[in-house]
Write a protein that holds these residues in place. Structure first.
Motif, PDB file in Angstrom:
ATOM      1  N   UNK A  19      59.891   7.617 -29.014  1.00  0.00           N
ATOM      2  CA  UNK A  19      58.851   7.973 -29.446  1.00  0.00           C
ATOM      3  C   UNK A  19      57.451   7.773 -28.224  1.00  0.00           C
ATOM      4  N   UNK A  20      57.670   6.782 -27.701  1.00  0.00           N
ATOM      5  CA  UNK A  20      56.751   6.388 -26.428  1.00  0.00           C
ATOM      6  C   UNK A  20      56.922   7.252 -25.289  1.00  0.00           C
ATOM      7  N   UNK A  21      58.155   7.518 -25.044  1.00  0.00           N
ATOM      8  CA  UNK A  21      58.361   8.782 -23.781  1.00  0.00           C
ATOM      9  C   UNK A  21      57.891  10.014 -24.337  1.00  0.00           C
ATOM     10  N   UNK A  22      57.960  10.443 -25.583  1.00  0.00           N
ATOM     11  CA  UNK A  22      57.425  11.627 -26.052  1.00  0.00           C
ATOM     12  C   UNK A  22      55.768  11.763 -25.820  1.00  0.00           C
ATOM     13  N   UNK A  23      55.468  10.560 -26.238  1.00  0.00           N
ATOM     14  CA  UNK A  23      53.772  10.627 -26.267  1.00  0.00           C
ATOM     15  C   UNK A  23      53.285  10.707 -24.836  1.00  0.00           C
ATOM     16  N   UNK A  24      53.980   9.835 -23.937  1.00  0.00           N
ATOM     17  CA  UNK A  24      53.794   9.739 -22.325  1.00  0.00           C
ATOM     18  C   UNK A  24      53.800  11.302 -21.826  1.00  0.00           C
ATOM     19  N   UNK A  25      54.948  11.933 -22.041  1.00  0.00           N
ATOM     20  CA  UNK A  25      55.090  13.338 -21.657  1.00  0.00           C
ATOM     21  C   UNK A  25      54.246  14.322 -22.275  1.00  0.00           C
ATOM     22  N   UNK A  26      53.755  14.245 -23.279  1.00  0.00           N
ATOM     23  CA  UNK A  26      52.550  14.765 -23.948  1.00  0.00           C
ATOM     24  C   UNK A  26      51.153  14.696 -23.173  1.00  0.00           C
ATOM     25  N   UNK A  27      50.958  13.414 -22.683  1.00  0.00           N
ATOM     26  CA  UNK A  27      49.865  13.313 -21.878  1.00  0.00           C
ATOM     27  C   UNK A  27      49.938  13.993 -20.719  1.00  0.00           C
ATOM     28  N   UNK A  28      51.205  13.977 -19.881  1.00  0.00           N
ATOM     29  CA  UNK A  28      51.360  14.623 -18.755  1.00  0.00           C
ATOM     30  C   UNK A  28      51.245  16.089 -18.963  1.00  0.00           C
ATOM     31  N   UNK A  29      51.938  16.607 -19.977  1.00  0.00           N
ATOM     32  CA  UNK A  29      52.088  18.185 -19.903  1.00  0.00           C
ATOM     33  C   UNK A  29      50.757  18.841 -20.626  1.00  0.00           C
ATOM     34  N   UNK A  30      50.312  18.192 -21.415  1.00  0.00           N
ATOM     35  CA  UNK A  30      49.217  18.620 -22.372  1.00  0.00           C
ATOM     36  C   UNK A  30      47.807  18.299 -21.873  1.00  0.00           C
ATOM     37  N   UNK A  31      47.699  17.108 -21.118  1.00  0.00           N
ATOM     38  CA  UNK A  31      46.301  16.818 -20.919  1.00  0.00           C
ATOM     39  C   UNK A  31      45.383  16.078 -21.784  1.00  0.00           C
ATOM     40  N   UNK A  32      46.121  15.807 -22.873  1.00  0.00           N
ATOM     41  CA  UNK A  32      45.113  15.005 -24.114  1.00  0.00           C
ATOM     42  C   UNK A  32      45.977  13.919 -24.650  1.00  0.00           C
ATOM     43  N   UNK A  33      45.597  13.302 -25.492  1.00  0.00           N
ATOM     44  CA  UNK A  33      46.359  12.490 -26.212  1.00  0.00           C
ATOM     45  C   UNK A  33      46.921  12.983 -27.238  1.00  0.00           C
TER      46      UNK A  33
END
Length: 150
Positions: A19-33
């Motif tokens: 889940x932590x890696x998914x959230x980090x990837x979200x920040x990278x790809x989406x540019x939001x929290x």
């Protein structure tokens, strides 16, 4: 997208990320929290975003067409459009619940629900009418498992 495609591998790898890696990837790809939603939600949105960045998103004509169709369905009511329809069973579905030896049947309509020939906005109001106490309608009619599967 074939199994030899590196994009396929990136999307498939989402399943084994923490889940932590998914959230980090979200920040990278989406540019939001990342939103506080389920793992499944994050995986599907990230999978789409990976493909969108690699192959391009929807064409402007497609976006306009979808918006036009949405307006035809909801009459241009933006708030109605924001309601998550994936949480509601398909129109025409019959929900059956036995309560204290009596079988109750509720039909899902486009605007809500129908029970005993009367329209209702929510399952909770029907559950309250049946039981005389406050109930979560989705829990009363056994839809929580349905929602989790979605």
């Amino acid at each position: 997208m074939t199994k030899d495609d590196p994009i396929y591998a990136r999307v498939a790898a989402l399943k084994i990320k923490t889940p932590t890696e998914l959230r980090e990837l979200w920040r990278d790809l989406m540019g939001t929290e990342p939103p506080p939603f389920t793992r499944r939600y994050l995986e599907t949105r990230l999978g789409y975003r990976i493909q969108e960045l690699a192959y391009g998103g929807l064409k402007p004509e497609t976006v306009k067409r979808l918006e036009k169709l949405g307006e035809q369905l909801d009459g241009g009511d933006y708030m109605k459009r924001r309601i998550r329809t994936d949480l509601k069973p398909i129109t025409g579905t019959r929900l059956v619940r036995e309560w204290q030896g009596v079988e109750y049947v509720v039909t899902v309509t486009t605007d809500g629900y129908e029970w005993e020939g009367r329209p209702y906005q929510s399952l909770s109001s029907i559950a309250r009418a049946i039981t005389g106490t406050r109930w979560s309608g989705p829990v009363f009619f056994g839809l929580n498992n349905y929602r989790r599967r979605k």
